[in-house]
Write a protein that holds these residues in place. Structure first.
Motif, PDB file in Angstrom:
ATOM      1  N   ASN A   1       0.897  -1.295  -0.014  1.00 14.10           N
ATOM      2  CA  ASN A   1      -0.066   0.122   0.110  1.00 14.10           C
ATOM      3  C   ASN A   1       0.948   1.289  -0.046  1.00 14.10           C
ATOM      4  O   ASN A   1       1.991   1.360   0.848  1.00 14.10           O
ATOM      5  N   PHE A   2       0.550   2.270  -0.906  1.00 10.70           N
ATOM      6  CA  PHE A   2       1.465   3.545  -0.797  1.00 10.70           C
ATOM      7  C   PHE A   2       0.453   4.506  -0.031  1.00 10.70           C
ATOM      8  O   PHE A   2      -0.803   4.589  -0.452  1.00 10.70           O
TER       9      PHE A   2
ATOM     10  N   ILE B   1       5.519   3.507   2.171  1.00 10.57           N
ATOM     11  CA  ILE B   1       4.898   2.099   1.674  1.00 10.57           C
ATOM     12  C   ILE B   1       4.521   1.402   3.074  1.00 10.57           C
ATOM     13  O   ILE B   1       5.458   1.041   3.891  1.00 10.57           O
ATOM     14  N   ILE B   2       3.354   0.824   2.902  1.00 13.46           N
ATOM     15  CA  ILE B   2       2.980  -0.030   4.181  1.00 13.46           C
ATOM     16  C   ILE B   2       2.665  -1.443   3.703  1.00 13.46           C
ATOM     17  O   ILE B   2       1.971  -1.530   2.623  1.00 13.46           O
ATOM     18  N   TYR B   3       3.131  -2.503   4.027  1.00 14.58           N
ATOM     19  CA  TYR B   3       3.003  -3.933   3.746  1.00 14.58           C
ATOM     20  C   TYR B   3       2.178  -4.511   4.778  1.00 14.58           C
ATOM     21  O   TYR B   3       2.535  -4.231   6.002  1.00 14.58           O
TER      22      TYR B   3
ATOM     23  N   PHE C   1       9.415   4.468  -5.602  1.00 14.69           N
ATOM     24  CA  PHE C   1       9.080   3.213  -5.795  1.00 14.69           C
ATOM     25  C   PHE C   1       7.844   3.176  -6.495  1.00 14.69           C
ATOM     26  O   PHE C   1       6.655   4.207  -5.910  1.00 14.69           O
ATOM     27  N   ILE C   2       7.538   2.427  -7.485  1.00 15.42           N
ATOM     28  CA  ILE C   2       6.040   2.204  -7.784  1.00 15.42           C
ATOM     29  C   ILE C   2       5.732   0.436  -8.011  1.00 15.42           C
ATOM     30  O   ILE C   2       6.607  -0.372  -7.670  1.00 15.42           O
ATOM     31  N   LYS C   3       4.541   0.204  -7.991  1.00 13.49           N
ATOM     32  CA  LYS C   3       4.089  -1.115  -7.955  1.00 13.49           C
ATOM     33  C   LYS C   3       4.743  -1.795  -9.297  1.00 13.49           C
ATOM     34  O   LYS C   3       4.764  -1.276 -10.216  1.00 13.49           O
TER      35      LYS C   3
ATOM     36  N   LYS D   1       9.325  -1.352  -7.396  1.00 14.77           N
ATOM     37  CA  LYS D   1      10.419  -1.111  -8.399  1.00 14.77           C
ATOM     38  C   LYS D   1      10.748   0.309  -8.278  1.00 14.77           C
ATOM     39  O   LYS D   1       9.692   1.108  -8.424  1.00 14.77           O
ATOM     40  N   CYS D   2      12.070   0.770  -8.280  1.00 26.02           N
ATOM     41  CA  CYS D   2      12.450   2.054  -8.274  1.00 26.02           C
ATOM     42  C   CYS D   2      12.573   2.471  -9.717  1.00 26.02           C
ATOM     43  O   CYS D   2      12.669   1.847 -10.581  1.00 26.02           O
ATOM     44  N   THR D   3      12.269   3.830  -9.641  1.00 24.79           N
ATOM     45  CA  THR D   3      11.718   4.679 -11.168  1.00 24.79           C
ATOM     46  C   THR D   3      13.085   5.068 -11.693  1.00 24.79           C
ATOM     47  O   THR D   3      13.110   5.288 -12.737  1.00 24.79           O
ATOM     48  N   LYS D   4      14.210   5.047 -10.691  1.00 26.29           N
ATOM     49  CA  LYS D   4      15.543   5.534 -11.456  1.00 26.29           C
ATOM     50  C   LYS D   4      16.257   4.472 -12.185  1.00 26.29           C
ATOM     51  O   LYS D   4      16.843   4.724 -13.205  1.00 26.29           O
ATOM     52  N   HIS D   5      16.366   3.266 -11.466  1.00 25.56           N
ATOM     53  CA  HIS D   5      17.576   2.117 -12.061  1.00 25.56           C
ATOM     54  C   HIS D   5      16.636   0.627 -11.680  1.00 25.56           C
ATOM     55  O   HIS D   5      17.307  -0.146 -12.117  1.00 25.56           O
TER      56      HIS D   5
END
Length: 99
Positions: free
Chosen positions: A25-26, A37-39, A59-61, A72-76
């Protein structure tokens, strides 16, 4: 040695907690705009900043994540398993700080 202090970074009421889905959850703090981010799992909750330790990307889903644990990180494109807070790609690189 420096004394540690605690700080509330995000507060959820009972209704908001009930609305969290199992898995990732974001959530954004409405007062300062910072995202977390909450898991959620049967075992409880884990939370961390929505900021990669590598170079600070967000991070995104992860659409390739089949078990609902990875972002997943949006940069790398580094991947974080939010249930363990360990980076899985690249493996054994970092561990995310739990809040």
């Amino acid at each position: 040695m420096t004394a540690q202090t605690s700080k509330v970074v995000l507060s959820l009421d009972a209704k908001e907690v009930d609305l969290l889905k199992d898995g990732v959850n974001f959530k954004k703090n409405p007062s300062n705009g910072k995202c977390y981010i909450i898991y959620k799992s049967i075992g409880g909750f884990k939370a961390c900043k929505n900021q990669c330790k590598h170079q600070g990307g967000v991070f995104i889903k992860d659409i390739e994540d089949l078990d609902g644990r990875t972002v997943k990180c949006t940069k790398h494109n580094w991947k974080l398993n939010v249930s363990s807070l360990k980076y899985v790609n690249p493996p054994d690189s970092f561990q995310q700080d739990e809040l």
